[in-house]
Design an enzyme around this catalytic site. Structure first.
Site, PDB file in Angstrom:
ATOM      1  N   CYS A  57       0.821  -1.211   0.000  1.00 34.56           N
ATOM      2  CA  CYS A  57       0.000   0.000   0.000  1.00 34.56           C
ATOM      3  C   CYS A  57       0.858   1.266   0.000  1.00 34.56           C
ATOM      4  O   CYS A  57       1.701   1.444   0.885  1.00 34.56           O
ATOM      5  CB  CYS A  57      -0.900  -0.018   1.237  1.00 34.56           C
ATOM      6  SG  CYS A  57      -1.791   1.512   1.504  1.00 34.56           S
ATOM      7  N   TYR A 183      -5.567   5.647  -8.820  1.00 33.63           N
ATOM      8  CA  TYR A 183      -6.736   4.869  -8.395  1.00 33.63           C
ATOM      9  C   TYR A 183      -7.995   5.325  -9.113  1.00 33.63           C
ATOM     10  O   TYR A 183      -8.858   4.506  -9.460  1.00 33.63           O
ATOM     11  CB  TYR A 183      -6.921   4.968  -6.878  1.00 33.63           C
ATOM     12  CG  TYR A 183      -5.926   4.157  -6.098  1.00 33.63           C
ATOM     13  CD1 TYR A 183      -6.197   2.849  -5.744  1.00 33.63           C
ATOM     14  CD2 TYR A 183      -4.702   4.702  -5.713  1.00 33.63           C
ATOM     15  CE1 TYR A 183      -5.278   2.092  -5.026  1.00 33.63           C
ATOM     16  CE2 TYR A 183      -3.775   3.962  -4.995  1.00 33.63           C
ATOM     17  CZ  TYR A 183      -4.071   2.652  -4.659  1.00 33.63           C
ATOM     18  OH  TYR A 183      -3.148   1.908  -3.957  1.00 33.63           O
TER      19      TYR A 183
END
Length: 315
Positions: A57, A183
Site C-alpha cells: 500500500c 486509483y
C-alpha cells in the site's frame, strides 16, 4: 476490499454506480494525535505505539519511510498484513502478536465495536489503551516527523515551517492528480471517468518532470514530506499502475527527470528496505479480481533503481 457496518464485516467493493463510474475515496475516521506537549491523551513514548501496514500500500508505505528516516524503527513496532486481499479484507499471515487478530477488521472492531467504514492501512495503534489513534497516513507521518523527536533524529525535519504552506499546496495537487489519480483511473467503471483521471494524471506528471529539470527535489536541495508522498506512487508506477491501472501513456522510466529523481530517492539510506515489489505486484494483480480476474502476476518489468543518476548536479 470490504467494510464494517456497525461492527459487522461486509464484503463490498466501492460503489461507483452512484458516482457515474468515478472512484471516490472515503474519508478516514480515526483522527486523534500523539502530541509531545501533552495536549492530547496520547503522549510519545518508546514502545507504546504500533503500526499496522501493508508493504503493498502506498499510503502505508509513507509511514514506513518516515519511521526509517526519523530513526524510529526501535521505537514504533510494525505488523505487516498479507499482500493478498480478498473477501476478508486485509489479513495477517498468522495471529498478530499485539492484538491476537487474524484480520485487520478485528483490530478496528476492538477499537470501536460499532464502527462503520472501510478497513484500511496504515493504522497507528496505542498498546497502552487498546485504541486506534489514527488511520490517516498524512497525519501519521506528521506525528512521526515531529512528535517523537525525543526518541528519534530531530535533525530530520520533513515539514519545515518556512515551507509548510507550499508543501500543503503541492501535496493537495499531487494527491488529487497522482497519488489518488492512479486509483481514479484504475478503479473507474466508465470510459469518461477513466479518461478524465488519465489525462489529469499525465498532465501532472509532465508538470512535475519540468519542475525537476532545474532542482534536485520538489523544494530544492533536500527532500521534504512532499517528495516522499510522491515517491510511493512513482515507485509503483511502472510495476503496476502502467499495466494494471491502464496508466500507460508513459512510464516513469520515460521521463528524463522523474526517472532519475525516483532512483535518487530510492537510494537514500534506509529507503530500499521499505520497498517490496513481491508484495506490491501480488497485491494489485491478485487482489483486484474485477480488473484482473485470472489473478496472474506478471514477471516484469525489470527495474534497476540502483542504477546511477545525475541528480546531484542540481545541488
Amino acid at each position: 476490499m470490504g467494510l464494517l457496518i456497525e461492527g459487522r464485516w461486509q464484503d463490498q467493493w466501492y460503489d461507483t454506480k452512484t458516482t457515474g463510474g468515478a472512484f471516490v475515496r472515503p474519508e478516514t475516521q480515526f483522527r486523534n494525535w500523539v502530541k509531545a506537549d501533552g495536549s492530547t491523551p496520547y503522549r510519545p513514548e518508546a514502545g507504546r505505539y504500533h503500526l499496522f501496514v501493508s508493504l503493498a500500500c502506498p499510503w502505508a508505505h509513507r509511514t514506513l519511510i518516515v519511521r526509517a528516516l526519523k530513526g524510529l524503527t526501535e521505537v514504533i513496532g510494525v505488523s505487516v498484513v498479507d499482500p493478498l486481499m480478498r473477501e476478508e479484507g486485509w489479513t495477517f499471515p498468522e495471529p498478530d502478536p499485539i492484538t491476537g487478530s487474524t484480520r485487520l477488521y478485528e483490530v478496528y472492531a476492538k477499537a470501536k465495536p460499532d464502527y462503520t467504514g472501510r478497513v484500511t492501512v496504515p493504522v497507528l495503534w496505542d498498546k497502552k489503551t487498546g485504541a486506534i489513534v489514527n488511520n490517516e497516513s498524512a497525519e501519521i507521518i506528521r506525528m512521526l516527523n515531529r512528535e517523537f523527536d525525543a526518541f528519534g533524529d530531530p535533525s530530520v525535519d520533513l515539514y519545515p515551517a518556512d515551507l509548510a504552506g507550499a508543501i500543503d499546496e503541492l501535496n493537495a495537487f499531487v494527491y488529487d492528480r497522482i497519488n489518488n489519480g492512479v486509483y481514479k483511473a484504475g478503479f473507474a467503471t466508465s470510459q469518461e471517468k477513466y479518461e478524465q483521471a488519465f489525462d489529469a494524471l499525465f498532465a501532472a506528471l509532465d508538470e512535475l518532470d519540468a519542475r525537476l529539470s532545474n532542482q534536485r527535489y520538489l523544494f530544492g536541495k533536500r527532500p521534504t514530506e512532499a517528495d516522499w508522498r510522491l515517491f510511493t506512487t512513482l515507485v509503483r508506477f511502472d510495476a503496476v499502475y502502467v499495466g494494471h491501472f491502464k496508466c500507460n501513456l508513459r512510464r516513469i522510466a520515460d521521463y528524463p527527470n522523474l526517472s532519475g529523481y525516483l532512483r535518487d530517492l530510492y537510494q537514500v539510506p534506509g529507503i530500499a528496505e521499505t520497498v517490496n515489489f513481491a508484495h506490491i505486484k501480488r497485491h494489485y494483480y491478485a487482489s483486484h479480481t474485477m480488473i484482473n480476474p485470472t489473478g496472474v502476476v506478471p514477471k516484469g518489468p525489470a527495474l534497476d533503481l540502483d542504477a546511477p543518476h545525475d541528480r546531484a548536479r542540481l545541488g
